[in-house]
Design a protein around this motif. Sequence first.
Motif: not given
Length: 200
Positions: A79-82, A97-99, A102-103, A139-140
């Motif tokens: 959720r945070q990455a999105i 890059a971290a997001a 995570a995705i 995520a996809r």
Amino acid sequence: MRARTTGRLLHDPKGGSFWFDAGALCLDFAHTGGEGPYAVFETLHEPADLAAWLAQPPPAAVVTAPVTEDELAAAKALRQAIWVAAHARAADRPVPAAAIAAINRAAAEAPLVPGLGADGTSIAWQPPVRAAQALSTMAREMIELLSGPFAGRIRECASDDCPLVFVDTSRPGARRWCSMERCGNRHKLRALRARRTTDQ
């Protein structure tokens, strides 16, 4: 049964609620809570909360195994990455890059598997249905959104004090507000008051 629409009823901790359609399931999911100042909006307090959210359409994914604490933690990380990725794209900045990691990590899991319902005309998720599969599916979807034709239409609400993000899938591409009944109407009222003040 799987619904084709998006959108959820959001509740303000200070009172009131409104319908918000982010235009994509993954973005709807991004608004279930958050970190830091957004922790007051948290709705996923325990694994059962995640199961309840997933069971609502969309995605109408009724899990066949109890959601675990690890899956809840993974859900919040996704959720945070999105959220971070959507805001970066809305501001025309590179996605951190971290997001991205995570995705991609969530997307690497097996997704929900659709099947034809017993009536031969509806869609149902094939068992087993696990939370990790639903996370992979979202995520996809986010990957497709960020890399597809609507990537340039991911926007933050035009209100100065509203951080909600959405993808504008309308034909004219003119959506500015998270919701007309909320920020859109507030903007109209402010503009009306300003005109009246000017006319006096």
